[in-house]
Design a protein around this motif. Sequence first.
Motif, PDB file in Angstrom:
ATOM      1  N   VAL A 206       0.841  -1.204   0.000  1.00  0.00           N
ATOM      2  CA  VAL A 206       0.000   0.000   0.000  1.00  0.00           C
ATOM      3  C   VAL A 206       0.873   1.250   0.000  1.00  0.00           C
ATOM      4  N   VAL A 207       1.902   1.231   0.859  1.00  0.00           N
ATOM      5  CA  VAL A 207       2.793   2.388   0.951  1.00  0.00           C
ATOM      6  C   VAL A 207       3.450   2.658  -0.404  1.00  0.00           C
ATOM      7  N   ILE A 208       3.931   1.579  -1.045  1.00  0.00           N
ATOM      8  CA  ILE A 208       4.606   1.735  -2.340  1.00  0.00           C
ATOM      9  C   ILE A 208       3.621   2.240  -3.394  1.00  0.00           C
ATOM     10  N   PHE A 209       2.429   1.652  -3.419  1.00  0.00           N
ATOM     11  CA  PHE A 209       1.389   2.060  -4.373  1.00  0.00           C
ATOM     12  C   PHE A 209       1.067   3.537  -4.225  1.00  0.00           C
ATOM     13  N   ILE A 210       0.782   3.957  -3.003  1.00  0.00           N
ATOM     14  CA  ILE A 210       0.366   5.343  -2.785  1.00  0.00           C
ATOM     15  C   ILE A 210       1.504   6.316  -3.095  1.00  0.00           C
ATOM     16  N   SER A 211       2.746   5.948  -2.699  1.00  0.00           N
ATOM     17  CA  SER A 211       3.870   6.842  -2.992  1.00  0.00           C
ATOM     18  C   SER A 211       4.051   7.011  -4.493  1.00  0.00           C
ATOM     19  N   LEU A 212       4.000   5.901  -5.223  1.00  0.00           N
ATOM     20  CA  LEU A 212       4.163   5.984  -6.678  1.00  0.00           C
ATOM     21  C   LEU A 212       3.009   6.757  -7.313  1.00  0.00           C
ATOM     22  N   ALA A 213       1.799   6.548  -6.775  1.00  0.00           N
ATOM     23  CA  ALA A 213       0.635   7.260  -7.319  1.00  0.00           C
ATOM     24  C   ALA A 213       0.811   8.764  -7.155  1.00  0.00           C
ATOM     25  N   ILE A 214       1.254   9.183  -5.971  1.00  0.00           N
ATOM     26  CA  ILE A 214       1.459  10.619  -5.728  1.00  0.00           C
ATOM     27  C   ILE A 214       2.539  11.145  -6.673  1.00  0.00           C
ATOM     28  N   LEU A 215       3.657  10.390  -6.765  1.00  0.00           N
ATOM     29  CA  LEU A 215       4.760  10.815  -7.635  1.00  0.00           C
ATOM     30  C   LEU A 215       4.283  11.014  -9.069  1.00  0.00           C
ATOM     31  N   PHE A 216       3.523  10.034  -9.590  1.00  0.00           N
ATOM     32  CA  PHE A 216       3.130  10.132 -10.995  1.00  0.00           C
ATOM     33  C   PHE A 216       1.999  11.125 -11.222  1.00  0.00           C
ATOM     34  N   GLN A 217       1.165  11.335 -10.208  1.00  0.00           N
ATOM     35  CA  GLN A 217       0.164  12.390 -10.332  1.00  0.00           C
ATOM     36  C   GLN A 217       0.871  13.738 -10.495  1.00  0.00           C
ATOM     37  N   LEU A 218       1.934  13.942  -9.705  1.00  0.00           N
ATOM     38  CA  LEU A 218       2.693  15.194  -9.799  1.00  0.00           C
ATOM     39  C   LEU A 218       3.397  15.298 -11.154  1.00  0.00           C
ATOM     40  N   ILE A 219       3.990  14.185 -11.586  1.00  0.00           N
ATOM     41  CA  ILE A 219       4.707  14.195 -12.876  1.00  0.00           C
ATOM     42  C   ILE A 219       3.747  14.536 -14.017  1.00  0.00           C
ATOM     43  N   LEU A 220       2.566  13.901 -14.003  1.00  0.00           N
ATOM     44  CA  LEU A 220       1.624  14.129 -15.102  1.00  0.00           C
ATOM     45  C   LEU A 220       1.068  15.546 -15.090  1.00  0.00           C
ATOM     46  N   THR A 221       0.994  16.151 -13.898  1.00  0.00           N
ATOM     47  CA  THR A 221       0.392  17.477 -13.808  1.00  0.00           C
ATOM     48  C   THR A 221       1.411  18.595 -14.000  1.00  0.00           C
TER      49      THR A 221
END
Lengths: 358, 256
Positions: A206-221
């Motif tokens: 879960v920790v890895i999923f959420i961290s990567l999700a936040i990272l890629f949300q920032l990258i895409l935006t």
Amino acid sequence: MSQTSHGIGGLSYDAKKRPWPAEFNVFLALVILVGAFELIGRVFLGDSFLFNTRENVSGLFNEQRLQIIILQVSIVGIIAIGVTQVIICGGIDLSSGSIVGATAMIAMSFAQVATVNGNPNPKAMFIAFGWTDLPVIVPLLVAIGCGLIAGLINGFLIAYTRIPPFIATLGMMVTARGIAKWWSKGQPISFPTESFAAIGKGLMPVVIFISLAILFQLILTYTKYGKHCYAIGSNEDAARMSGIKIANHKVLVYAIAGILAAIAAVVLSSKNLTAQAGMGVMYELDAIAMAVIGGVSLSGGRGSIIGTVIGSLIFGVIISGFTFLRLDAYYQEMVKGVIIVGAVVLDQWRQRRRAIGA
Amino acid sequence: MSDIVLKTENLTKHYGGVHALQEANFELRKGEHVAIMGDNGAGKSTFVRQITGVEQRTDGKIWFDGKEVNFAGPIEAREAGIETVFQNLALADDLDVPSNLFLGREKVLFNLGPFSILDRKAMRKATEAALVRTAVKIPNLSSTIRHMSGGQRQCVAIARTATFASKLIIMDEPTAALGVQETAQVENIIRTLKENGEPLILVSHNMRQVFDLVDRIVVFRRGRIVANLRKQDTDGNDIVAYITGAKTGQAELQAA
């Protein structure tokens, strides 16, 4: 400056009347779904889906269920992050499930211990070379290397031979699954080192999923890379005319998707303490489904990682909800299919309606 | 000579056996607005495609900004300072106005290669300034192009060409698909460009628009330039005569 309120050039604009972001609707669907399970549970089982009903446990919510909901989708969720950016860029990736299988096998063979309970590890692939008890960085780099190579091959095929992404990644899907089976002649690879096993322990996925999700949300935006993903998926010709190097960008997009599938493979094999050739079967379709349910448009240009995360939670709630209602797993599959099609139909309808309104 | 922005000499394009463009000699001076007119298939768009590097010419020479040029593609032409508004607007439907204006040339805060962080504030500010300068009206900069009318899209496309200190703007039938009000708005932008002294080539079928906006009219017929007239030396009937071929053989007439 002739600027009134938010408008440019004398046109007024009412910020309150702007359309909801698509993610809001997806979130609403999630809330309704949870509400439905809660209601059915209360009426037919006399139990709560969401809230804690046991006296010997403290807390308002049924924390165990909440953890399971997100834990069971986090590994496919990691893949879905990569798939989301591929779809936004106007492509598709069918190979991620097989990349998980192949990467899990190869990486795990570099993560094995030499002895199990005092005896030599019967499953160790490279015990003859003395490649056992390696530091955790070795299997990690091997995994990322595998994902990167698979992703680069996908990307180069799509960008330079101009074959449709569907075909290129279908080829990779079949080939990578073949590699997964060939690697140990179909035998499972087990007994990882403690440090490798720690990667997928407990709530780590879960920790890895959420961290990567936040990272890629920032990258895409907030980055050029993200902006170009949306631009290419939205109008590839316009992006080309604007000087964006389409081929390079596509190679990068598929390479990143490959790496994310590899990370999912590490987490999955670490969590299960074993790697098997059949790992990750159908994960690519679940990942695509999560993205689509989360409002990512299959025609490209629209969607977000936040949407995909909510889409993955909808997936998790359905699985948990059906278990909670003590319904067979067969029904889950059936309902999942309906929800995927329903999400796309709803999205199309919403887009058409909005287009008429504009 | 130094005030000539664009010059072509014997510009020729053959598609197989079809002579789409033959020996076109054309000049555009600083601050000048020139219209290109002609029937369908007369060679207008072919002419534009050779200048903007979308296609490679069969023969002839092009000078731009004082230098002889050979653009390998539209991006090279753009980098040299030729901005084109294409008939099929090159906009990304799912992006907002600033993103479209700066597509492919984003302003960045930190340079991290492909993962460079965008300077969204600066792009937004520059967009507002560009829209005010070109008198474009857009109610909300953050809404995507998909939700805009044809006229607003066209305005965004034109504002983009005007944002980047370009040396030449080419518009290929910018108002062909627009309503009356939207056409008026685009025409106002073109007038603003004229006031700012930015040279323009306007491909148009609209006689009224051409006489309203430009200084000089060049007529193409069957791949050749058949007329090159200052606006005050001609009228609508005259131009129609050249377009239809009722009047011919004055290609050497040099105006301006």
